[in-house]
Design a protein around this motif. Structure first.
Motif, PDB file in Angstrom:
ATOM      1  N   GLY A  78      18.186   5.736   4.056  1.00 16.37           N
ATOM      2  CA  GLY A  78      18.109   6.222   5.195  1.00 16.37           C
ATOM      3  C   GLY A  78      19.139   6.221   6.383  1.00 16.37           C
ATOM      4  N   SER A  79      20.156   5.145   5.790  1.00 14.78           N
ATOM      5  CA  SER A  79      21.493   5.243   6.218  1.00 14.78           C
ATOM      6  C   SER A  79      22.333   6.513   6.014  1.00 14.78           C
ATOM      7  CB  SER A  79      22.334   4.068   5.942  1.00 14.78           C
ATOM      8  OG  SER A  79      21.548   2.927   6.339  1.00 14.78           O
ATOM      9  N   VAL A  80      22.233   6.746   4.917  1.00 16.82           N
ATOM     10  CA  VAL A  80      22.667   8.107   4.304  1.00 16.82           C
ATOM     11  C   VAL A  80      22.536   9.348   4.911  1.00 16.82           C
ATOM     12  CG1 VAL A  80      23.281   9.431   2.129  1.00 16.82           C
ATOM     13  CG2 VAL A  80      23.386   7.020   1.942  1.00 16.82           C
ATOM     14  N   LEU A 110      10.504  16.643   6.930  1.00 21.07           N
ATOM     15  CA  LEU A 110      11.752  16.291   7.850  1.00 21.07           C
ATOM     16  C   LEU A 110      12.981  16.877   7.303  1.00 21.07           C
ATOM     17  CD1 LEU A 110      10.231  13.024   9.078  1.00 21.07           C
ATOM     18  CD2 LEU A 110      10.303  15.008  10.340  1.00 21.07           C
ATOM     19  N   ILE A 111      12.879  16.837   5.951  1.00 24.54           N
ATOM     20  CA  ILE A 111      14.224  17.023   5.466  1.00 24.54           C
ATOM     21  C   ILE A 111      13.674  17.808   3.984  1.00 24.54           C
ATOM     22  CG2 ILE A 111      15.323  14.894   5.771  1.00 24.54           C
ATOM     23  CD1 ILE A 111      14.770  14.054   2.918  1.00 24.54           C
ATOM     24  N   THR A 112      14.811  18.691   3.542  1.00 22.12           N
ATOM     25  CA  THR A 112      14.532  19.403   2.387  1.00 22.12           C
ATOM     26  C   THR A 112      14.489  18.933   1.057  1.00 22.12           C
ATOM     27  OG1 THR A 112      16.523  20.274   2.161  1.00 22.12           O
ATOM     28  CG2 THR A 112      14.978  21.471   3.717  1.00 22.12           C
ATOM     29  N   GLN A 113      14.267  19.261  -0.189  1.00 23.61           N
ATOM     30  CA  GLN A 113      14.467  18.974  -1.313  1.00 23.61           C
ATOM     31  C   GLN A 113      16.129  18.795  -1.812  1.00 23.61           C
ATOM     32  OE1 GLN A 113      11.773  17.510  -2.926  1.00 23.61           O
ATOM     33  NE2 GLN A 113      13.271  16.344  -4.341  1.00 23.61           N
ATOM     34  N   ASP A 114      16.594  19.779  -1.151  1.00 25.48           N
ATOM     35  CA  ASP A 114      18.244  19.867  -1.333  1.00 25.48           C
ATOM     36  C   ASP A 114      18.656  18.851  -0.560  1.00 25.48           C
ATOM     37  OD1 ASP A 114      17.836  21.973  -3.151  1.00 25.48           O
ATOM     38  OD2 ASP A 114      18.247  23.529  -1.808  1.00 25.48           O
ATOM     39  N   SER A 150       0.805  -1.196   0.072  1.00 27.44           N
ATOM     40  CA  SER A 150      -0.062   0.117  -0.057  1.00 27.44           C
ATOM     41  C   SER A 150       0.881   1.398  -0.062  1.00 27.44           C
ATOM     42  CB  SER A 150      -0.954   0.024   1.170  1.00 27.44           C
ATOM     43  OG  SER A 150      -0.117   0.012   2.576  1.00 27.44           O
ATOM     44  N   VAL A 151       2.082   1.018   0.167  1.00 25.19           N
ATOM     45  CA  VAL A 151       3.200   2.166   0.151  1.00 25.19           C
ATOM     46  C   VAL A 151       3.001   2.914  -1.463  1.00 25.19           C
ATOM     47  CG1 VAL A 151       5.449   3.026   0.320  1.00 25.19           C
ATOM     48  CG2 VAL A 151       4.500   1.093   1.656  1.00 25.19           C
ATOM     49  N   SER A 152       2.715   4.288  -1.482  1.00 22.90           N
ATOM     50  CA  SER A 152       2.387   4.864  -2.414  1.00 22.90           C
ATOM     51  C   SER A 152       3.554   5.982  -3.067  1.00 22.90           C
ATOM     52  CB  SER A 152       1.011   5.664  -2.532  1.00 22.90           C
ATOM     53  OG  SER A 152       1.262   6.760  -1.344  1.00 22.90           O
ATOM     54  N   ARG A 153       4.435   6.173  -1.971  1.00 24.95           N
ATOM     55  CA  ARG A 153       5.420   6.975  -2.118  1.00 24.95           C
ATOM     56  C   ARG A 153       6.655   6.555  -1.518  1.00 24.95           C
ATOM     57  NH1 ARG A 153       3.367  12.610   0.017  1.00 24.95           N
ATOM     58  NH2 ARG A 153       2.361  11.444   1.382  1.00 24.95           N
ATOM     59  N   ARG A 154       7.873   6.881  -2.196  1.00 32.81           N
ATOM     60  CA  ARG A 154       9.279   6.429  -1.759  1.00 32.81           C
ATOM     61  C   ARG A 154       9.616   7.332  -0.643  1.00 32.81           C
ATOM     62  NH1 ARG A 154      12.668   6.966  -7.015  1.00 32.81           N
ATOM     63  NH2 ARG A 154      14.307   6.041  -5.439  1.00 32.81           N
ATOM     64  N   LEU A 155      10.563   6.665   0.038  1.00 32.09           N
ATOM     65  CA  LEU A 155      11.084   7.023   1.453  1.00 32.09           C
ATOM     66  C   LEU A 155      11.392   8.665   1.586  1.00 32.09           C
ATOM     67  CD1 LEU A 155      11.542   6.854   4.608  1.00 32.09           C
ATOM     68  CD2 LEU A 155      13.848   6.190   3.893  1.00 32.09           C
ATOM     69  N   GLY A 156      12.006   8.910   0.148  1.00 27.96           N
ATOM     70  CA  GLY A 156      12.529  10.208   0.308  1.00 27.96           C
ATOM     71  C   GLY A 156      11.490  11.041  -0.010  1.00 27.96           C
ATOM     72  N   GLU A 157      10.560  10.750  -0.784  1.00 26.59           N
ATOM     73  CA  GLU A 157       9.228  11.765  -0.963  1.00 26.59           C
ATOM     74  C   GLU A 157       8.275  11.856   0.085  1.00 26.59           C
ATOM     75  OE1 GLU A 157       7.273   9.713  -4.185  1.00 26.59           O
ATOM     76  OE2 GLU A 157       8.620  10.377  -5.778  1.00 26.59           O
ATOM     77  N   LEU A 158       8.616  10.678   1.105  1.00 27.30           N
ATOM     78  CA  LEU A 158       7.521  10.767   2.262  1.00 27.30           C
ATOM     79  C   LEU A 158       8.350  11.926   3.258  1.00 27.30           C
ATOM     80  CD1 LEU A 158       5.057   9.586   3.501  1.00 27.30           C
ATOM     81  CD2 LEU A 158       6.757   7.972   4.416  1.00 27.30           C
ATOM     82  N   ALA A 165      21.762  13.811  -0.263  1.00 30.81           N
ATOM     83  CA  ALA A 165      21.863  12.397   0.126  1.00 30.81           C
ATOM     84  C   ALA A 165      21.840  11.262  -0.817  1.00 30.81           C
ATOM     85  CB  ALA A 165      20.712  11.943   0.915  1.00 30.81           C
ATOM     86  N   ILE A 166      21.091  11.710  -1.844  1.00 33.63           N
ATOM     87  CA  ILE A 166      21.044  10.649  -3.291  1.00 33.63           C
ATOM     88  C   ILE A 166      22.223  10.637  -3.755  1.00 33.63           C
ATOM     89  CG2 ILE A 166      19.991  10.296  -5.381  1.00 33.63           C
ATOM     90  CD1 ILE A 166      17.304  11.149  -4.119  1.00 33.63           C
ATOM     91  N   ALA A 167      22.934  12.006  -4.014  1.00 30.81           N
ATOM     92  CA  ALA A 167      24.299  12.063  -4.670  1.00 30.81           C
ATOM     93  C   ALA A 167      25.383  11.422  -4.005  1.00 30.81           C
ATOM     94  CB  ALA A 167      24.898  13.454  -4.816  1.00 30.81           C
TER      95      ALA A 167
END
Length: 604
Positions: A67-69, A47-51, A33-41, A56-58
């Motif tokens: 989450g570990s990053v 809790l975090i900004t888009q930047d 039922s998860v509709s969005r990935r962790l980053g988007e959530l 973190a993704i980079a």
């Protein structure tokens, strides 16, 4: 230990058990039922900004979780991450730092499985195991742990970092690197290990001072001691120290199968190999030719010998230590695993005044144990028993044992010639390697001596062809040979987790089984537990093929009969092939499995 009455685990379990059943109906439904990935959530929750997410993704590695990053970059607190993971997967979260892990739960899941799937067992209640997971939707991890433990799995989500720290902390260094191991050893290694100096005349002159100094450093000494003690405790028969291009690997052979125990940085190899050479009185300056030695250790109240072989390879030196534990040596013929007919035939021939008895099989098939058991059975003050061995593996009381040393001309053939001038009654030749040794052994068997020896052949009937191929005339083979015994070692069903199932005897016919009329019967297999490292097999059982050389077989040997013809005649006189003997141990003794018998034997 943790209580289920209060605390974070109790709250998580309560939430899980009170949640709608459809949410946890099957592992494959978790997180659907998860509709969005962790980053988007996390961005949506502020809790975090888009930047921050982009940063973190980079910096995210291929095998690292987002989450570990975020935790590593201090962009998110662990409590915030756990809350988001819980909402993403629809599974309660748990903070591992607040828990005392149940030691019993840790024994249910091996360290390598926990590390492979990033899971940590928390507590077992009845037939349910609470499992902290970095990814509760990992169906393979859930199925693997469920199958291994035979328990229902209650998944809780925890951060990847916390799980890996928990694995390192609670599995007592099984997954730690060399730095942590050496650090642990510095605080005190096995205290009751001592090298026994026997004043070996082959003591080496050490010319490489740097190797000597590094080999004598406390961490290296304690590491080697730790590995030796661990091998003894695990019941290993051999320790392999292997040099590769970038790593130095240590493996144990347990019940005939190799298991990787430790991988060390390549730079550790020279010091460790040098330490082994020093312990076994070998030349640490010589790295170009193979060397053989021996180590005697006193461990607690036991003295254990290690036979050492060092071999140069393209990436360094490989050392193999064969463990010779006198306390584990079984010298009672009645306990070796002979069936009644085979035991009767074997006991009859070892009490003959003269003749030759050959035991065949590959390296590690238990030939030495069978030979020593036979010698032990007939050993008495009235017998002069002499052995020529390479090497002498165990010291037998009342037996004159000679160590073969081809470097000084003390070969099997020269030792046998000397034996014949020493008034022997029984002679044991460790291995018949060449025509000269075979000729002298047969001559001794024909002149009033009982001779035991070993030969490398696949089965009993092919031993006849091997002797003739070596150059022994058929009439000498026929007149000297009393009995040929071929053997293999198969793994036993673990007694702690064995469970019954039924098998139809007819289903074994394609494997070479001969019907006994038992029909459908109950046999056993191991489910897998901590005692057997979840293999279902622990310990070994010997499988024997006994071929007494009767008058009919002697006549066939003189006429040049083929191996197949000899086998048919021997079977008509009661011999069971290795495959048939192994399958009977499955059906009537329940000590091993069909798969294990097929692994160690071939169809005839």
């Amino acid at each position: 230990m943790i209580s289920t009455a209060a605390g974070p685990l109790a709250q998580a379990v309560t939430t899980m058990t009170s949640a709608p059943k459809e949410a946890f109906a099957a592992p494959g439904t978790l997180g659907q039922s998860v509709s969005r990935r962790l980053g988007e959530l996390l961005v949506a929750q502020g809790l975090i900004t888009q930047d921050g997410l982009a940063r973190a993704i980079a910096q995210k590695g291929t095998s690292e979780r987002l989450g570990s990053v975020l935790l590593r970059l201090n962009l998110l607190a662990e409590e915030q991450l756990l809350g988001s993971l819980s909402r993403q997967y629809g599974v309660p979260s748990i903070a591992l730092s607040q828990l005392d892990i149940d030691p019993e739960a840790l024994t249910l899941v091996p360290a390598q499985i926990a590390k492979k799937h990033d899971v940590l067992p928390i507590k077992r209640v009845g037939n349910m195991l609470t499992l902290a997971m970095a990814d509760p939707t990992d169906v393979f991890a859930l199925d693997n742990v469920a199958f291994m433990t035979n328990l229902q799995i209650l998944p809780l989500v925890a951060s990847e970092v916390a799980i890996r720290q928990g694995i390192e902390r609670h599995y007592e260094g099984q997954t730690r690197g060399i730095t942590d191991i050496v650090s642990e050893l510095n605080s005190g290694g096995p205290p009751d290990v001592e090298v026994v100096d026997e004043g070996d005349e082959s003591g080496a002159k050490i010319d490489v001072f740097e190797l000597k100094e590094s080999a004598d450093e406390a961490p290296v000494v304690k590491l080697v001691n730790m590995v030796l003690v661990d091998a003894i405790q695990k019941g290993a028969s051999d320790i392999h120290w292997e040099s590769y291009e970038k790593v130095f690997r240590i493996r144990f052979r347990i019940d005939g199968v190799l298991h990787e125990m430790l991988s060390l940085p390549k730079r550790q190899e020279p010091a460790i190999i040098s330490r082994l050479k020093i312990m076994s009185s070998l030349d640490i300056a010589e790295r170009r030719v193979p060397q053989d030695g021996r180590i005697k250790l006193r461990y607690n109240t036991r003295e254990i010998d290690f036979r050492v072989s060092v071999l140069p390879t393209i990436f360094g030196e490989k050392a193999v230590l064969r463990i010779l534990d006198k306390d584990a040596l079984q010298l009672d013929l009645n306990k070796l695993g002979f069936d009644p007919w085979a035991l009767e035939q074997f006991q009859k021939v070892i009490r003959q005044p003269y003749g030759m008895i050959l035991i065949t099989g590959p390296t590690g098939s238990g030939k030495t144990t069978t030979l020593y058991s036979a010698i032990h059975t007939i050993n008495s003050p009235e017998h002069n028993i002499m052995t020529a061995e390479d090497p002498v593996e165990y010291n037998l009381k009342g037996v004159n044992q000679v160590q073969i040393n081809e470097g000084v001309g003390r070969t099997f053939a020269s030792a046998l010639r000397a034996f014949l001038r020493q008034d022997p009654d029984v002679i044991l030749v460790g291995e018949t390697r060449d025509l000269e040794t075979a000729q002298i052994s047969i001559r001794a068997a024909l002149t009033g001596h009982l001779v035991f020896s070993t030969l490398h052949t696949n089965d009993s009937p092919s031993t006849i062809a091997r002797l003739i191929d070596m150059g022994i005339p058929p009439f000498l083979v026929a007149s000297s040979l009393l009995l040929v015994l071929a053997q293999r070692l198969g793994r036993k069903v673990c007694k702690d987790c064995k469970e019954p199932y039924e098998v139809d005897e007819d289903s074994l016919l394609p494997y070479g089984h001969i019907l006994t009329g038992v029909g459908r019967t109950q046999v056993y297999k191991g489910r897998g537990c901590t005692a057997c490292s979840f293999t279902g097999l622990k310990g070994r059982v010997a499988i024997y093929e006994i071929m007494p050389v009767t008058q009919e077989l002697r006549d066939m040997i003189l006429k040049g009969a083929s191996t197949a013809e000899l086998r048919v005649m021997a079977q008509s006189q009661g011999m069971k092939t290795l495959r048939q003997a192994g399958l009977l141990k499955v059906l009537f003794d329940g000590v091993t499995t069909v798969e294990e018998v097929l692994r160690v034997t071939v169809a005839e």
